[in-house]
Design a protein around this motif. Structure first.
Motif, short mmCIF file in Angstrom:
data_model
loop_
_atom_site.label_atom_id
_atom_site.label_comp_id
_atom_site.label_asym_id
_atom_site.label_seq_id
_atom_site.Cartn_x
_atom_site.Cartn_y
_atom_site.Cartn_z
N ARG A 68 0.85 -1.20 0.00
CA ARG A 68 0.00 0.00 0.00
C ARG A 68 0.88 1.25 0.00
O ARG A 68 0.48 2.31 -0.35
CB ARG A 68 -0.91 0.00 1.24
CG ARG A 68 -1.95 -1.10 1.22
CD ARG A 68 -2.55 -1.29 2.58
NE ARG A 68 -1.51 -1.56 3.56
CZ ARG A 68 -1.73 -1.90 4.82
NH1 ARG A 68 -2.96 -2.03 5.27
NH2 ARG A 68 -0.72 -2.13 5.64
N SER A 70 2.00 2.78 2.74
CA SER A 70 1.40 3.68 3.72
C SER A 70 2.43 4.66 4.26
O SER A 70 2.05 5.69 4.83
CB SER A 70 0.71 2.90 4.83
OG SER A 70 1.39 1.73 5.15
N SER A 203 14.08 -12.79 11.83
CA SER A 203 15.08 -12.11 11.03
C SER A 203 15.72 -11.01 11.89
O SER A 203 15.05 -10.43 12.74
CB SER A 203 14.35 -11.49 9.84
OG SER A 203 15.23 -11.20 8.84
#
Ligand code: NAP
Length: 342
Positions: A68, A70, A203
């Motif tokens: 998206r 954002s 991670s």
């Protein structure tokens, strides 16, 4: 010895450095690559690595970074490196229909934090969104991100969960992640879409991760409180290499791959090691049973080799990064959670 990066630019450069193996693989991989959820903690450096590997391999291939967006910062970083970005809400079928169909797809959009209290959104993001994407990309090969949390907590003596272990997710976030896997498996079966379910455990890129969570507590003289006494981690650069190499391992029915480092680390020992480097004292409050989220990633090592960066090096780099005031994303992993409530 690997030098600790001095700033974000050096860090981004390190974690997007393709291995020689990946550059060779790019020469044999056909088609363009779409990265869905590219504006996230992993997606940005993964997109950069894909682009660098393509250039180093001297092949014609496009990378589409899809999110998206954002926040604009990530989009600017990617476009600054010549990567095509597409803003798309992957929950919206009409928007997804307009996406270019590529031979290769890495699906990494999802939701973890804030599950508690807004479970319907987590299930929509982690189960419905994969269905929309798996339908659209039915003729692609798909590496779909999953998590080691689909397995139950196990004792350190087991050596960690393996791919053939039956999933027993604890709590709604982990259950929704198993839902995501099942949706991809379903579409892999009915459409013969080659899929690999990439079960990642933690991670680490210094700005976030289990070691970052622990290091910050030590640096601020706060106790490290945990239900889980042990953990696995993997350097973000290694995770990125494994992700792209996994495009060569997609299959129908879907295959599974655990991704993490070879070491089982003790929270207390890692904390003490970082405290010693920082000249601080580690305070540990461990309410742990002997069980933690632990994955055994031997299968990935047989396929691709061991990670290039060891846990020992990560511990040192993490302590030094915090000491030098390196950037933090302030997104805790919640590695300490033992009841599945994230
Ligand atoms: N990081 C880890 O250590 C770890 C461990 C185990 C599993 N995983 C899994 O690996 C995947 C990637 O991890 P991550 O840490 O990079 O996650 P992340 O930081 O949450 O990134 C995912 C990105 O997906 C995008 N996204 C979310 N909803 C979307 C939508 N409706 N449409 C389009 N894009 C959307 C978001 O960017 P926008 O807001 O710009 O759309 C978000 O930044 C996740 O599924 C996660 O569950 C990660």
């Amino acid at each position: 010895m690997i030098n600790t990066p001095r700033n974000e630019q050096e860090l981004n450069n390190m974690i997007s450095q393709p291995s020689e193996q990946l550059v060779d693989f790019m020469r044999s991989l056909s088609g363009d690559i779409s990265i869905l959820g590219a504006n996230g903690k992993i997606g940005l450096s993964l997109s950069l690595m894909a682009k660098r590997a393509i250039e180093m391999a001297n092949v014609e291939k496009k990378v589409y970074a899809i999110s998206r967006f954002s926040s604009e910062e990530g989009r600017q970083l990617l476009e600054g490196h010549g990567i095509s970005t597409i803003a798309c809400d992957l929950n919206d079928r009409e928007q997804v229909k307009a996406l270019p169909k590529t031979e290769n797809v890495i699906f990494m959009a999802g939701r973890k934090f804030g599950t508690e209290g807004s479970e319907p959104y987590t299930w929509a993001m982690n189960v419905l969104m994969p269905a929309v994407c798996a339908e659209h990309y039915k003729d692609s090969r798909i590496v779909a991100f999953s998590t080691g949390c689909v397995y139950p907590l196990v004792s350190k003596d087991t050596g960690g969960s393996v791919e053939t272990d039956h999933p027993e997710p604890i709590g709604e976030y982990s259950q929704s992640c198993l839902g995501r896997e099942r949706v991809f498996e379903y579409y892999s079966l009915i459409n013969k879409t080659p899929v690999l379910l990439f079960r990642l455990n933690y991670s680490t890129d210094l700005r976030y991760g289990v070691l970052c969570d622990i290091a910050k507590k030590i640096w601020n003289d706060e106790p490290v409180v945990t239900d889980c006494a042990y953990f696995n981690i993997s350097w973000q650069g290694d995770v990125n290499n494994y992700t792209l190499l996994s495009l060569g391992q997609c299959a129908s029915p879907a295959s599974y791959l655990n991704i993490t480092g070879p070491e089982i680390l003790s929270v207390a020992e890692a904390a003490k090691e970082m405290a010693a480097i920082m000249g601080k004292k580690a305070i540990i409050e461990c309410t742990a049973t002997d069980k933690s989220y632990l994955n055994n990633a031997d299968k990935s090592f047989r396929l691709f080799g061991k990670p290039l960066v060891t846990a020992k090096e990560l511990i040192r780099m993490q302590a030094e990064w915090i000491m030098q005031g390196g950037k933090e994303l302030n997104i805790p992993t919640h590695f300490e959670v033992g009841d599945g409530k994230f």
